[in-house]
Design a protein around this motif. Structure first.
Motif, short mmCIF file in Angstrom:
data_model
loop_
_atom_site.label_atom_id
_atom_site.label_comp_id
_atom_site.label_asym_id
_atom_site.label_seq_id
_atom_site.Cartn_x
_atom_site.Cartn_y
_atom_site.Cartn_z
N THR A 1 2.73 9.29 -6.36
CA THR A 1 2.90 8.39 -7.50
C THR A 1 2.44 9.06 -8.79
O THR A 1 3.05 8.90 -9.85
CB THR A 1 2.13 7.07 -7.28
OG1 THR A 1 2.55 6.47 -6.05
CG2 THR A 1 2.38 6.08 -8.42
N LYS B 1 0.80 -1.23 0.00
CA LYS B 1 0.00 0.00 0.00
C LYS B 1 0.83 1.28 0.00
O LYS B 1 0.30 2.37 -0.19
CB LYS B 1 -0.94 0.01 1.21
CG LYS B 1 -2.04 -1.05 1.13
CD LYS B 1 -3.05 -0.89 2.25
CE LYS B 1 -4.21 -1.85 2.10
NZ LYS B 1 -5.24 -1.68 3.14
N GLY B 2 2.12 1.16 0.22
CA GLY B 2 2.95 2.36 0.27
C GLY B 2 3.49 2.73 -1.11
O GLY B 2 3.03 2.24 -2.13
N PHE B 3 4.47 3.63 -1.12
CA PHE B 3 5.15 3.94 -2.38
C PHE B 3 5.88 2.70 -2.87
O PHE B 3 6.57 2.04 -2.10
CB PHE B 3 6.17 5.07 -2.17
CG PHE B 3 5.55 6.44 -2.02
CD1 PHE B 3 5.05 7.10 -3.13
CD2 PHE B 3 5.49 7.06 -0.78
CE1 PHE B 3 4.48 8.36 -3.00
CE2 PHE B 3 4.92 8.32 -0.64
CZ PHE B 3 4.41 8.98 -1.76
N GLU C 1 8.63 12.93 -4.50
CA GLU C 1 8.16 12.38 -5.78
C GLU C 1 8.01 13.46 -6.84
O GLU C 1 8.28 13.23 -8.03
CB GLU C 1 6.84 11.63 -5.59
CG GLU C 1 6.90 10.46 -4.61
CD GLU C 1 7.87 9.37 -5.04
OE1 GLU C 1 8.01 9.14 -6.27
OE2 GLU C 1 8.51 8.76 -4.16
N VAL D 1 0.44 8.81 -0.94
CA VAL D 1 1.01 7.80 -1.85
C VAL D 1 0.46 7.97 -3.26
O VAL D 1 1.19 7.87 -4.25
CB VAL D 1 0.74 6.37 -1.33
CG1 VAL D 1 1.05 5.32 -2.40
CG2 VAL D 1 1.57 6.10 -0.08
N LYS E 1 -6.67 1.24 -3.01
CA LYS E 1 -5.45 2.04 -3.02
C LYS E 1 -4.30 1.40 -3.81
O LYS E 1 -3.70 2.06 -4.68
CB LYS E 1 -5.01 2.35 -1.59
CG LYS E 1 -3.80 3.27 -1.50
CD LYS E 1 -3.44 3.55 -0.05
CE LYS E 1 -2.22 4.43 0.08
NZ LYS E 1 -1.82 4.65 1.49
N ARG F 1 -4.65 11.23 -0.41
CA ARG F 1 -3.65 10.23 0.03
C ARG F 1 -2.28 10.54 -0.56
O ARG F 1 -2.11 10.57 -1.78
CB ARG F 1 -4.11 8.84 -0.40
CG ARG F 1 -5.43 8.40 0.23
CD ARG F 1 -6.09 7.28 -0.55
NE ARG F 1 -6.46 7.71 -1.90
CZ ARG F 1 -6.95 6.91 -2.83
NH1 ARG F 1 -7.14 5.63 -2.57
NH2 ARG F 1 -7.27 7.38 -4.03
N ARG G 1 9.38 0.19 -10.26
CA ARG G 1 8.29 0.91 -10.95
C ARG G 1 8.26 0.63 -12.44
O ARG G 1 7.19 0.41 -13.01
CB ARG G 1 8.39 2.41 -10.66
CG ARG G 1 8.17 2.74 -9.20
CD ARG G 1 8.22 4.23 -8.92
NE ARG G 1 8.16 4.48 -7.47
CZ ARG G 1 8.11 5.68 -6.92
NH1 ARG G 1 8.10 6.77 -7.68
NH2 ARG G 1 8.08 5.81 -5.60
N ARG H 1 -2.77 2.95 -7.29
CA ARG H 1 -1.34 3.27 -7.40
C ARG H 1 -0.73 2.55 -8.61
O ARG H 1 0.02 3.13 -9.40
CB ARG H 1 -0.61 2.84 -6.12
CG ARG H 1 0.89 3.12 -6.13
CD ARG H 1 1.63 2.23 -5.16
NE ARG H 1 1.49 0.82 -5.51
CZ ARG H 1 1.91 -0.18 -4.75
NH1 ARG H 1 2.48 0.07 -3.58
NH2 ARG H 1 1.75 -1.44 -5.14
N ASP I 1 6.93 13.55 1.71
CA ASP I 1 7.08 12.37 0.86
C ASP I 1 6.60 12.66 -0.57
O ASP I 1 7.21 12.21 -1.55
CB ASP I 1 6.29 11.18 1.42
CG ASP I 1 6.89 10.68 2.73
OD1 ASP I 1 8.11 10.82 2.90
OD2 ASP I 1 6.14 10.13 3.55
#
Length: 383
Positions: free
Chosen positions: A335, A222-224, A367, A331, A298, A329, A230, A302, A363
């Protein structure tokens, strides 16, 4: 009670309820699996989704009073869609792994195990059971291997001669002393195609998986997503089939035995842009029935954002800008910022420059800066 006759009746009944393969195993401790699990733990290769108590994972007697045998089942699922939808420019699509194409397999197999329990009880009222699918304590693969369902492949899946690795697994511990089947010999030989096909090198060696590098696991976090993964995600929204599609045993394997395992193409291979703005209610309605929705929207959103970057879909830039500016959110905002940089274009660049001033979350700002770095990298070098 004639256990041999009962076993034959159970096998015959299993075929009538859509169980494609059934086997029987001893409930003795899985000592070899214990050694492997301890090694996985030591190396930090676990996903974190497993049962934490390794003893419970390898000792049926700790989770069931006086077990006398284990019944293992397998249900085949399709590897190809009957109705195909095409990803094209401006209408790019993501993909769910094959195991998540139909109705959530946990429900499908639990239903079949329940019917099997009821059948056995009609013959032996004093019978006791503990059935499980995927989320139980035991390692499904270890039980299936011991019960002769298939052999444990180098890709860490059970490979069956009939259906390849395109099978769902479940098991039932019981107090009835069914006669064990013989395990199947390993047939992978010197083949390493699954190891070679793994996008992230998560298959460390035959039969050993570093879950922390496995795309199937990463799509569920669920995070980055760490930077190094990627670009490797491609258009995957949930799961990964690379090690399965590369396997020679799976060549030509495609079975459509069960209506509940058939995919809805618009769910299994959905358009990406609508996912960015989907409400909780609509997400549950569309994706709720499939196993790939279990972590909520989520991670899927993402991954959809990263998939749009993979396609360099400039038609998605307005959507991504809106997400970067308005989504609550971090993240998802962050993203989107990274993906805008990856896609490029003046609109994306201007939006990122504005975000550098307006964004407050540290955070997300990291990005945003990564996104802007893509523009600097694309500039021709000056003398």
């Amino acid at each position: 009670m004639d256990i041999r006759q009962l076993q034959e009746e159970v096998i015959a009944y299993s075929k009538t309820i859509g169980i494609d393969k059934i086997g029987f195993a001893s409930p003795s401790p899985f000592t070899e699996m214990k050694s492997r699990l301890l090694r996985q733990q030591e190396l930090g290769y676990q996903s974190g989704f497993e049962e934490k108590d390794i003893e419970k994972r390898v000792r049926p007697d700790l989770i069931f009073d006086q077990p006398h045998s284990i019944i293992a089942i397998a249900v085949a699922y399709p590897s190809k869609m009957k109705v195909r939808v095409v990803s094209k420019k401006g209408q790019r699509r993501g993909i769910f792994c094959r195991a998540s194409w139909g109705v959530d397999y946990h429900h499908v197999l639990r239903n079949k195990l329940k019917k099997l329990e009821e059948f056995i009880l009609s013959k032996v009222p004093e019978a006791r059971f503990k059935s499980m699918v995927d989320t139980g304590e035991l390692v499904d693969r270890a039980v299936a291997e011991r019960a002769g369902i298939g052999w444990s492949g180098k890709n860490c899946s059970i490979l069956t001669p009939e259906f390849g690795s395109y099978v769902y697994l479940g098991e039932m511990i019981t107090n009835l002393p069914f006669i064990p089947d013989a395990p199947m010999e390993d047939q992978c030989g010197s083949c390493t195609k699954c190891l070679d096909a793994c996008p992230t090198g998560a298959l460390v060696q035959g039969g050993q998986l570093d879950s922390q590098r496995c795309i199937a696991f990463l799509t569920q976090t669920k995070g980055f997503l760490p930077d190094e993964f990627r670009d490797k995600l491609g258009n995957r929204l949930y799961g990964c089939d690379s090690c399965q599609t590369a396997c020679p045993v799976n060549k030509g394997k495609d079975f459509h035995f069960h209506p509940e395992t058939e995919p809805d193409p618009e769910v299994a291979k959905p358009l990406l842009k609508p996912i960015l703005h989907i409400s909780n209610k609509d997400f549950k309605e569309k994706f709720g029935p499939v196993s790939g929705s279990w972590r909520g929207k989520k991670p899927i959103q993402r991954n959809a954002i990263l998939a749009l970057a993979h396609f360099k879909d400039d038609s998605a830039v307005p959507d991504l800008i809106k997400v970067m500016q308005e989504d609550p959110r971090p993240v998802i905002r962050g993203t989107a910022a990274w993906s805008l940089g990856k896609i490029g274009g003046e609109g994306a660049k201007t939006a990122l420059e504005n975000a550098l001033v307006q964004e407050k979350d540290e955070d997300v700002l990291v990005e945003v800066k990564k996104g802007l770095d893509f523009f600097r990298e694309s500039q021709p070098a000056t003398r």
